[in-house]
Scaffold this motif. Structure first.
Motif, PDB file in Angstrom:
ATOM      1  N   GLN A   1       2.539  12.286 -10.868  1.00 20.69           N
ATOM      2  CA  GLN A   1       3.427  13.061 -11.730  1.00 20.69           C
ATOM      3  C   GLN A   1       4.941  12.033 -11.662  1.00 20.69           C
ATOM      4  O   GLN A   1       5.717  12.053 -12.538  1.00 20.69           O
ATOM      5  N   ASP A   2       5.131  11.194 -10.647  1.00 18.51           N
ATOM      6  CA  ASP A   2       6.303  10.466 -10.530  1.00 18.51           C
ATOM      7  C   ASP A   2       6.456   9.148 -11.334  1.00 18.51           C
ATOM      8  O   ASP A   2       7.229   8.373 -11.621  1.00 18.51           O
ATOM      9  N   ARG A   3       4.823   8.695 -11.716  1.00 13.87           N
ATOM     10  CA  ARG A   3       4.941   7.501 -12.671  1.00 13.87           C
ATOM     11  C   ARG A   3       5.369   7.764 -14.008  1.00 13.87           C
ATOM     12  O   ARG A   3       5.747   8.992 -14.467  1.00 13.87           O
ATOM     13  N   LYS A   4       5.864   6.850 -14.798  1.00 12.34           N
ATOM     14  CA  LYS A   4       6.278   6.947 -16.090  1.00 12.34           C
ATOM     15  C   LYS A   4       5.172   6.848 -17.095  1.00 12.34           C
ATOM     16  O   LYS A   4       4.552   5.806 -17.482  1.00 12.34           O
ATOM     17  N   TYR A   5       4.668   7.937 -17.558  1.00 10.91           N
ATOM     18  CA  TYR A   5       3.629   8.042 -18.509  1.00 10.91           C
ATOM     19  C   TYR A   5       4.290   8.443 -19.812  1.00 10.91           C
ATOM     20  O   TYR A   5       5.450   9.215 -19.871  1.00 10.91           O
ATOM     21  N   THR A   6       3.797   8.241 -20.916  1.00  9.63           N
ATOM     22  CA  THR A   6       4.713   8.326 -22.369  1.00  9.63           C
ATOM     23  C   THR A   6       3.690   9.249 -22.986  1.00  9.63           C
ATOM     24  O   THR A   6       2.533   9.268 -23.340  1.00  9.63           O
ATOM     25  N   GLY A   7       4.340  10.564 -22.900  1.00  8.26           N
ATOM     26  CA  GLY A   7       3.530  11.679 -23.644  1.00  8.26           C
ATOM     27  C   GLY A   7       2.486  12.232 -22.957  1.00  8.26           C
ATOM     28  O   GLY A   7       1.735  12.970 -23.689  1.00  8.26           O
ATOM     29  N   ILE A   8       2.426  12.050 -21.679  1.00  2.00           N
ATOM     30  CA  ILE A   8       1.003  12.499 -20.912  1.00  2.00           C
ATOM     31  C   ILE A   8       1.577  13.297 -19.996  1.00  2.00           C
ATOM     32  O   ILE A   8       2.426  12.722 -18.996  1.00  2.00           O
ATOM     33  N   HIS A   9       1.016  14.671 -19.384  1.00  2.00           N
ATOM     34  CA  HIS A   9       1.811  15.268 -18.426  1.00  2.00           C
ATOM     35  C   HIS A   9       0.502  15.071 -17.439  1.00  2.00           C
ATOM     36  O   HIS A   9      -0.823  15.184 -17.637  1.00  2.00           O
ATOM     37  N   VAL A  10       0.772  14.554 -16.319  1.00  2.00           N
ATOM     38  CA  VAL A  10      -0.275  14.321 -15.187  1.00  2.00           C
ATOM     39  C   VAL A  10       0.086  15.409 -14.027  1.00  2.00           C
ATOM     40  O   VAL A  10       1.120  15.589 -13.431  1.00  2.00           O
ATOM     41  N   PHE A  11      -1.086  15.964 -13.587  1.00  2.00           N
ATOM     42  CA  PHE A  11      -1.258  16.779 -12.470  1.00  2.00           C
ATOM     43  C   PHE A  11      -1.513  16.062 -11.219  1.00  2.00           C
ATOM     44  O   PHE A  11      -2.112  15.021 -10.976  1.00  2.00           O
ATOM     45  N   PRO A  12      -0.941  16.675 -10.214  1.00  2.00           N
ATOM     46  CA  PRO A  12      -1.188  16.032  -8.837  1.00  2.00           C
ATOM     47  C   PRO A  12      -2.532  16.129  -8.354  1.00  2.00           C
ATOM     48  O   PRO A  12      -3.259  17.157  -8.956  1.00  2.00           O
ATOM     49  N   PRO A  13      -3.174  15.388  -7.635  1.00  2.00           N
ATOM     50  CA  PRO A  13      -4.289  15.759  -7.075  1.00  2.00           C
ATOM     51  C   PRO A  13      -4.570  16.882  -6.357  1.00  2.00           C
ATOM     52  O   PRO A  13      -3.815  17.353  -5.648  1.00  2.00           O
TER      53      PRO A  13
ATOM     54  N   PHE B   1      -8.009   9.397  -2.724  1.00  2.00           N
ATOM     55  CA  PHE B   1      -8.824   8.062  -2.335  1.00  2.00           C
ATOM     56  C   PHE B   1      -9.597   7.334  -3.401  1.00  2.00           C
ATOM     57  O   PHE B   1      -9.642   6.177  -3.551  1.00  2.00           O
ATOM     58  N   GLU B   2     -10.101   8.215  -4.444  1.00  2.00           N
ATOM     59  CA  GLU B   2     -10.686   7.627  -5.741  1.00  2.00           C
ATOM     60  C   GLU B   2      -9.493   6.990  -6.618  1.00  2.00           C
ATOM     61  O   GLU B   2      -9.932   5.864  -6.789  1.00  2.00           O
ATOM     62  N   SER B   3      -8.306   7.526  -6.659  1.00  2.00           N
ATOM     63  CA  SER B   3      -7.297   6.814  -7.230  1.00  2.00           C
ATOM     64  C   SER B   3      -6.611   5.709  -6.444  1.00  2.00           C
ATOM     65  O   SER B   3      -6.422   4.545  -7.252  1.00  2.00           O
ATOM     66  N   MET B   4      -6.758   5.638  -5.279  1.00  2.00           N
ATOM     67  CA  MET B   4      -6.183   4.517  -4.675  1.00  2.00           C
ATOM     68  C   MET B   4      -7.114   3.298  -4.686  1.00  2.00           C
ATOM     69  O   MET B   4      -6.799   2.046  -4.963  1.00  2.00           O
ATOM     70  N   PHE B   5      -8.459   3.415  -4.471  1.00  2.00           N
ATOM     71  CA  PHE B   5      -9.466   2.455  -4.838  1.00  2.00           C
ATOM     72  C   PHE B   5      -9.497   1.985  -6.232  1.00  2.00           C
ATOM     73  O   PHE B   5      -9.695   0.821  -6.404  1.00  2.00           O
ATOM     74  N   GLY B   6      -9.071   2.811  -7.260  1.00  2.00           N
ATOM     75  CA  GLY B   6      -9.439   2.368  -8.614  1.00  2.00           C
ATOM     76  C   GLY B   6      -8.295   1.798  -8.755  1.00  2.00           C
ATOM     77  O   GLY B   6      -8.230   0.562  -9.687  1.00  2.00           O
ATOM     78  N   ASP B   7      -6.912   1.761  -8.205  1.00  2.00           N
ATOM     79  CA  ASP B   7      -5.518   1.028  -8.417  1.00  2.00           C
ATOM     80  C   ASP B   7      -5.920  -0.441  -7.736  1.00  2.00           C
ATOM     81  O   ASP B   7      -5.381  -1.328  -8.001  1.00  2.00           O
TER      82      ASP B   7
ATOM     83  N   MET C   1       0.909  -1.118  -0.024  1.00  2.00           N
ATOM     84  CA  MET C   1       0.027   0.115   0.122  1.00  2.00           C
ATOM     85  C   MET C   1       0.674   1.299   0.039  1.00  2.00           C
ATOM     86  O   MET C   1       0.503   2.382  -0.462  1.00  2.00           O
ATOM     87  N   ASN C   2       2.071   1.319   0.595  1.00  2.00           N
ATOM     88  CA  ASN C   2       2.860   2.326   0.526  1.00  2.00           C
ATOM     89  C   ASN C   2       3.297   2.818  -1.114  1.00  2.00           C
ATOM     90  O   ASN C   2       3.224   3.863  -1.097  1.00  2.00           O
ATOM     91  N   ASP C   3       3.460   2.024  -1.794  1.00  2.00           N
ATOM     92  CA  ASP C   3       3.573   2.207  -3.308  1.00  2.00           C
ATOM     93  C   ASP C   3       2.278   2.858  -3.885  1.00  2.00           C
ATOM     94  O   ASP C   3       2.447   3.797  -4.620  1.00  2.00           O
ATOM     95  N   ILE C   4       1.430   2.275  -3.708  1.00  2.00           N
ATOM     96  CA  ILE C   4       0.045   2.567  -4.033  1.00  2.00           C
ATOM     97  C   ILE C   4      -0.326   4.212  -3.503  1.00  2.00           C
ATOM     98  O   ILE C   4      -0.579   4.955  -4.342  1.00  2.00           O
ATOM     99  N   ILE C   5       0.148   4.320  -2.119  1.00  2.00           N
ATOM    100  CA  ILE C   5      -0.356   5.474  -1.831  1.00  2.00           C
ATOM    101  C   ILE C   5       0.576   6.611  -2.250  1.00  2.00           C
ATOM    102  O   ILE C   5       0.104   7.676  -2.570  1.00  2.00           O
ATOM    103  N   HIS C   6       1.828   6.360  -2.292  1.00  2.00           N
ATOM    104  CA  HIS C   6       2.793   7.131  -2.798  1.00  2.00           C
ATOM    105  C   HIS C   6       2.308   7.721  -4.302  1.00  2.00           C
ATOM    106  O   HIS C   6       2.466   8.820  -4.624  1.00  2.00           O
ATOM    107  N   ASN C   7       1.985   6.751  -5.225  1.00  2.00           N
ATOM    108  CA  ASN C   7       1.545   7.018  -6.801  1.00  2.00           C
ATOM    109  C   ASN C   7       0.453   7.769  -6.584  1.00  2.00           C
ATOM    110  O   ASN C   7       0.260   8.595  -7.765  1.00  2.00           O
ATOM    111  N   CYS C   8      -0.622   7.675  -5.869  1.00  2.00           N
ATOM    112  CA  CYS C   8      -1.881   8.477  -5.943  1.00  2.00           C
ATOM    113  C   CYS C   8      -1.453   9.733  -5.432  1.00  2.00           C
ATOM    114  O   CYS C   8      -2.213  10.675  -6.028  1.00  2.00           O
TER     115      CYS C   8
END
Length: 357
Positions: free
Chosen positions: A55-67, A74-80, A44-51
């Motif tokens: 922006q720390d995740r490796k996305y290809t060509g996509i700029h992700v904004f923090p929540p 919590f919605e992102s955590m439950f989805g993962d 869960m530490n890895d899931i919580i950190h990524n949620c």
């Protein structure tokens, strides 16, 4: 979470333990084409950190904004979690592992025995800070937010929007209140476990750790003042009597550093310096001051010392009058008895011996 580089070692030593998984919808038989697993362990530490930091995740060509809100986190955590559960589909156990630094080494905290309150408090706060459980002694208890009430002229859409905003506030309060409650309980248990039984029995029960520490501090206020008086007297009376001048200076510097650790104010230092200059007739007066929890200012010190001076003068006058009236009288009267051994006159004794009877 876990042992660093353990996964890399396990994969290099046993490469067949890693198998690809397909994220596909369920088939007619209820499966998704993957292997059948009994247990699923989620870090869960890895899931919580990524949620919190997508922006720390490796996305290809996509700029992700923090929540922006906790609700989005919590919605992102439950989805993962749902996504991983659909891929693995464990039949027996789902293990959610959440770790953190909550270890307090009580062995590093000295036992409070009545003479080491300052050292005990420093070690106590240090260990709680290192264990990240000092939230209850550094912050007040969170205040519960009030539930929204719909106004008379408020529309349903506006009220629904306020309730939606209140849900986030309530969620934040629940998290902080639970964290504060757990921290308060741990701080109380650590404090009681590092105090001698005789001292612990004299301290009343308190609901919060911060209040409990204040009760302990109030019991040792007088001893702190007595320690300050002895240190200042030692610093004033210290004289160089020979030997190494370096050792003499270091010794006085050590004494002065102890005063600095007590956080002595300039006015308090002056008061104790005045006490150190008073004669021994004021010793009882100084002891009574050290036993009081309150500290005096210069004006009150002058007033109390003046009263003590009048008392000492009156008591010395009565004692002097008593000694004067009770001096041993000089027995020179006719009826008085001679004191000590009698002294005989040699001339009279010799003349009396020459006469005939």
């Amino acid at each position: 979470m876990g042992i660093p580089k353990f996964y890399r070692w396990a994969v290099m030593k046993y490469p067949r333990i890693v198998s690809p998984a397909k994220e596909e919808p369920e088939g007619p038989d209820g499966g998704n084409g993957n292997f059948i697993y009994d247990n699923l362990y989620l870090d869960m530490n890895d899931i919580i950190h990524n949620c919190f930091h997508p922006q720390d995740r490796k996305y290809t060509g996509i700029h992700v904004f923090p929540p922006m809100t906790l609700l989005e986190v919590f919605e992102s955590m439950f989805g993962d979690m749902d996504r991983l559960f659909r891929i693995v589909r464990p039949r027996r156990l789902l293990y959610l592992a959440v770790g953190g630094k909550c270890i307090v080494n009580i062995a590093n905290i000295p036992t409070l025995n009545g003479t080491n309150h300052r050292v005990w408090r420093e070690k106590y706060e240090l260990e709680l800070a290192l264990g990240e459980v000092d939230f209850a002694i550094t912050s007040p208890c969170p205040t519960e937010p009030e539930d929204p009430v719909r106004g008379e002229n408020e529309s349903g859409a506006d009220f629904a929007a306020r309730k939606r905003d209140h849900t986030e506030i309530r969620m934040k309060y629940d998290l902080e209140h639970r964290q504060w409650t757990l921290s308060n309980r741990k701080c109380l248990l650590v404090a009681k476990a590092t105090i001698e039984e005789q001292i612990r029995g004299s301290i009343p029960e308190c609901a919060t750790a911060k209040e409990y520490l204040e009760k302990i501090k109030s019991q040792f206020t007088g001893s702190t003042k007595a320690t300050t008086s002895s240190l200042i007297k030692k610093l004033v009376n210290e004289k160089f009597t020979g030997g190494s001048i370096r050792e003499h200076i270091l010794k006085m510097n050590t004494t002065a550093s102890k005063l600095k650790e007590i956080n002595l104010k300039e006015e308090d230092f002056l008061i104790h310096l005045i006490f150190a200059s008073l004669p021994k007739e004021y010793d009882t007066f100084i002891v009574n001051y050290n036993m009081q929890p309150k500290r005096w200012g210069i004006e009150r010190l002058i007033s109390m010392c003046a009263q003590e001076e009048e008392r000492i003068k009156s008591s010395q006058g009565e004692s002097a009058h008593f000694v004067k009236d009770n001096k041993r009288k000089n027995f020179n009267g006719k009826n008085s008895k001679p004191q000590g051994k009698p002294k005989w006159d040699k001339t009279s004794s010799s003349s009396s011996q020459g006469k005939k009877p």
